[in-house]
Scaffold this motif. Structure first.
Motif, PDB file in Angstrom:
ATOM      1  N   SER A  14       0.842  -1.196   0.000  1.00 33.95           N
ATOM      2  CA  SER A  14       0.000   0.000   0.000  1.00 33.95           C
ATOM      3  C   SER A  14       0.884   1.256   0.000  1.00 33.95           C
ATOM      4  O   SER A  14       1.871   1.325   0.721  1.00 33.95           O
ATOM      5  CB  SER A  14      -0.893  -0.013   1.238  1.00 33.95           C
ATOM      6  OG  SER A  14      -1.710   1.126   1.269  1.00 33.95           O
ATOM      7  N   GLY A  15       0.517   2.200  -0.852  1.00 31.13           N
ATOM      8  CA  GLY A  15       1.306   3.417  -1.011  1.00 31.13           C
ATOM      9  C   GLY A  15       2.334   3.340  -2.116  1.00 31.13           C
ATOM     10  O   GLY A  15       2.936   4.358  -2.484  1.00 31.13           O
ATOM     11  N   GLY A  16       2.545   2.162  -2.656  1.00 36.98           N
ATOM     12  CA  GLY A  16       3.535   1.964  -3.697  1.00 36.98           C
ATOM     13  C   GLY A  16       3.012   2.289  -5.080  1.00 36.98           C
ATOM     14  O   GLY A  16       1.888   2.792  -5.252  1.00 36.98           O
ATOM     15  N   SER A  17       3.838   1.984  -6.082  1.00 38.61           N
ATOM     16  CA  SER A  17       3.516   2.297  -7.468  1.00 38.61           C
ATOM     17  C   SER A  17       3.748   1.094  -8.366  1.00 38.61           C
ATOM     18  O   SER A  17       4.591   0.238  -8.073  1.00 38.61           O
ATOM     19  CB  SER A  17       4.382   3.456  -7.968  1.00 38.61           C
ATOM     20  OG  SER A  17       4.156   4.634  -7.231  1.00 38.61           O
ATOM     21  N   LEU A  18       3.009   1.061  -9.440  1.00 39.13           N
ATOM     22  CA  LEU A  18       3.195   0.076 -10.506  1.00 39.13           C
ATOM     23  C   LEU A  18       2.883   0.752 -11.828  1.00 39.13           C
ATOM     24  O   LEU A  18       2.071   1.688 -11.886  1.00 39.13           O
ATOM     25  CB  LEU A  18       2.258  -1.125 -10.340  1.00 39.13           C
ATOM     26  CG  LEU A  18       2.643  -2.263  -9.403  1.00 39.13           C
ATOM     27  CD1 LEU A  18       1.518  -3.284  -9.370  1.00 39.13           C
ATOM     28  CD2 LEU A  18       3.951  -2.905  -9.813  1.00 39.13           C
ATOM     29  N   ARG A  19       3.485   0.241 -12.881  1.00 37.77           N
ATOM     30  CA  ARG A  19       3.184   0.731 -14.222  1.00 37.77           C
ATOM     31  C   ARG A  19       2.761  -0.446 -15.083  1.00 37.77           C
ATOM     32  O   ARG A  19       3.529  -1.395 -15.266  1.00 37.77           O
ATOM     33  CB  ARG A  19       4.394   1.414 -14.836  1.00 37.77           C
ATOM     34  CG  ARG A  19       4.097   2.117 -16.159  1.00 37.77           C
ATOM     35  CD  ARG A  19       5.364   2.541 -16.850  1.00 37.77           C
ATOM     36  NE  ARG A  19       5.137   3.522 -17.904  1.00 37.77           N
ATOM     37  CZ  ARG A  19       5.940   3.691 -18.943  1.00 37.77           C
ATOM     38  NH1 ARG A  19       7.038   2.956 -19.051  1.00 37.77           N
ATOM     39  NH2 ARG A  19       5.665   4.605 -19.856  1.00 37.77           N
ATOM     40  N   LEU A  20       1.555  -0.380 -15.602  1.00 36.05           N
ATOM     41  CA  LEU A  20       1.058  -1.390 -16.511  1.00 36.05           C
ATOM     42  C   LEU A  20       1.284  -0.945 -17.949  1.00 36.05           C
ATOM     43  O   LEU A  20       1.179   0.241 -18.266  1.00 36.05           O
ATOM     44  CB  LEU A  20      -0.434  -1.635 -16.285  1.00 36.05           C
ATOM     45  CG  LEU A  20      -0.876  -2.004 -14.875  1.00 36.05           C
ATOM     46  CD1 LEU A  20      -2.379  -2.274 -14.861  1.00 36.05           C
ATOM     47  CD2 LEU A  20      -0.114  -3.193 -14.358  1.00 36.05           C
ATOM     48  N   SER A  21       1.567  -1.911 -18.798  1.00 35.81           N
ATOM     49  CA  SER A  21       1.727  -1.648 -20.223  1.00 35.81           C
ATOM     50  C   SER A  21       0.806  -2.559 -21.006  1.00 35.81           C
ATOM     51  O   SER A  21       0.495  -3.671 -20.559  1.00 35.81           O
ATOM     52  CB  SER A  21       3.171  -1.895 -20.668  1.00 35.81           C
ATOM     53  OG  SER A  21       4.076  -1.078 -19.968  1.00 35.81           O
ATOM     54  N   CYS A  22       0.401  -2.092 -22.155  1.00 32.71           N
ATOM     55  CA  CYS A  22      -0.439  -2.908 -23.035  1.00 32.71           C
ATOM     56  C   CYS A  22      -0.061  -2.619 -24.472  1.00 32.71           C
ATOM     57  O   CYS A  22      -0.290  -1.515 -24.979  1.00 32.71           O
ATOM     58  CB  CYS A  22      -1.906  -2.599 -22.809  1.00 32.71           C
ATOM     59  SG  CYS A  22      -3.027  -3.481 -23.924  1.00 32.71           S
ATOM     60  N   ALA A  23       0.513  -3.609 -25.111  1.00 32.27           N
ATOM     61  CA  ALA A  23       0.885  -3.498 -26.521  1.00 32.27           C
ATOM     62  C   ALA A  23      -0.230  -4.104 -27.361  1.00 32.27           C
ATOM     63  O   ALA A  23      -0.651  -5.231 -27.114  1.00 32.27           O
ATOM     64  CB  ALA A  23       2.200  -4.219 -26.768  1.00 32.27           C
ATOM     65  N   VAL A  24      -0.696  -3.343 -28.325  1.00 37.68           N
ATOM     66  CA  VAL A  24      -1.820  -3.783 -29.153  1.00 37.68           C
ATOM     67  C   VAL A  24      -1.349  -3.985 -30.586  1.00 37.68           C
ATOM     68  O   VAL A  24      -0.861  -3.047 -31.221  1.00 37.68           O
ATOM     69  CB  VAL A  24      -2.964  -2.760 -29.124  1.00 37.68           C
ATOM     70  CG1 VAL A  24      -4.168  -3.296 -29.915  1.00 37.68           C
ATOM     71  CG2 VAL A  24      -3.367  -2.445 -27.691  1.00 37.68           C
ATOM     72  N   SER A  25      -1.512  -5.183 -31.078  1.00 36.71           N
ATOM     73  CA  SER A  25      -1.150  -5.491 -32.465  1.00 36.71           C
ATOM     74  C   SER A  25      -2.412  -5.586 -33.309  1.00 36.71           C
ATOM     75  O   SER A  25      -3.498  -5.831 -32.795  1.00 36.71           O
ATOM     76  CB  SER A  25      -0.363  -6.804 -32.530  1.00 36.71           C
ATOM     77  OG  SER A  25      -1.148  -7.869 -32.015  1.00 36.71           O
ATOM     78  N   GLY A  26      -2.259  -5.376 -34.598  1.00 37.91           N
ATOM     79  CA  GLY A  26      -3.374  -5.543 -35.514  1.00 37.91           C
ATOM     80  C   GLY A  26      -4.322  -4.374 -35.604  1.00 37.91           C
ATOM     81  O   GLY A  26      -5.434  -4.499 -36.131  1.00 37.91           O
TER      82      GLY A  26
END
Length: 115
Positions: A14-26
């Motif tokens: 709790s209080g931390g950070s994350l970075r999500l990524s999403c690569a979309v093809s097509g």
């Protein structure tokens, strides 16, 4: 065929950070709508953040000021700061495009925030 692929989930305090990524093809159309939904156990899937026209953003009230969505070509990111236990969910990336606004979903990535 459009295929979003998420990455970046995991366990954070709790209080931390994350970075999500999403690569979309097509992708077949320019500047499709892209974004993130999430689904916590036993709850419905809810919108978290979306980006349209390449720059217009919209956020759920619960994440405003903590999460930031951005896009670079065919990849969409979700920077999550000040994470709370209630942010724990499977996060799904989506891409919406075309004359009938077809929506394609990724498989989801689990974010767990320990309290």
């Amino acid at each position: 065929q459009v295929q979003p692929v998420e990455s970046g989930g995991g366990l954070v305090q709790s209080g931390g950070s994350l970075r999500l990524s999403c690569a979309v093809s097509g992708i077949g159309y320019s500047l499709p709508e892209m974004g993130w939904y999430r689904q916590a156990p036993g709850k419905q899937r809810d919108m978290v953040a979306e980006i349209t026209g390449g720059t217009r953003t919209n956020y759920a009230d619960s994440v405003k000021g903590r999460f930031t969505i951005s896009r670079d070509k065919n990849t969409v990111y979700l920077q999550m700061n000040s994470l709370k236990h209630e942010d724990t969910a499977v996060y799904y990336c989506y891409c919406r495009q075309g004359p009938i606004m077809t929506t394609d979903w990724g498989q989801g990535t689990l974010v767990t925030v320990s309290s």
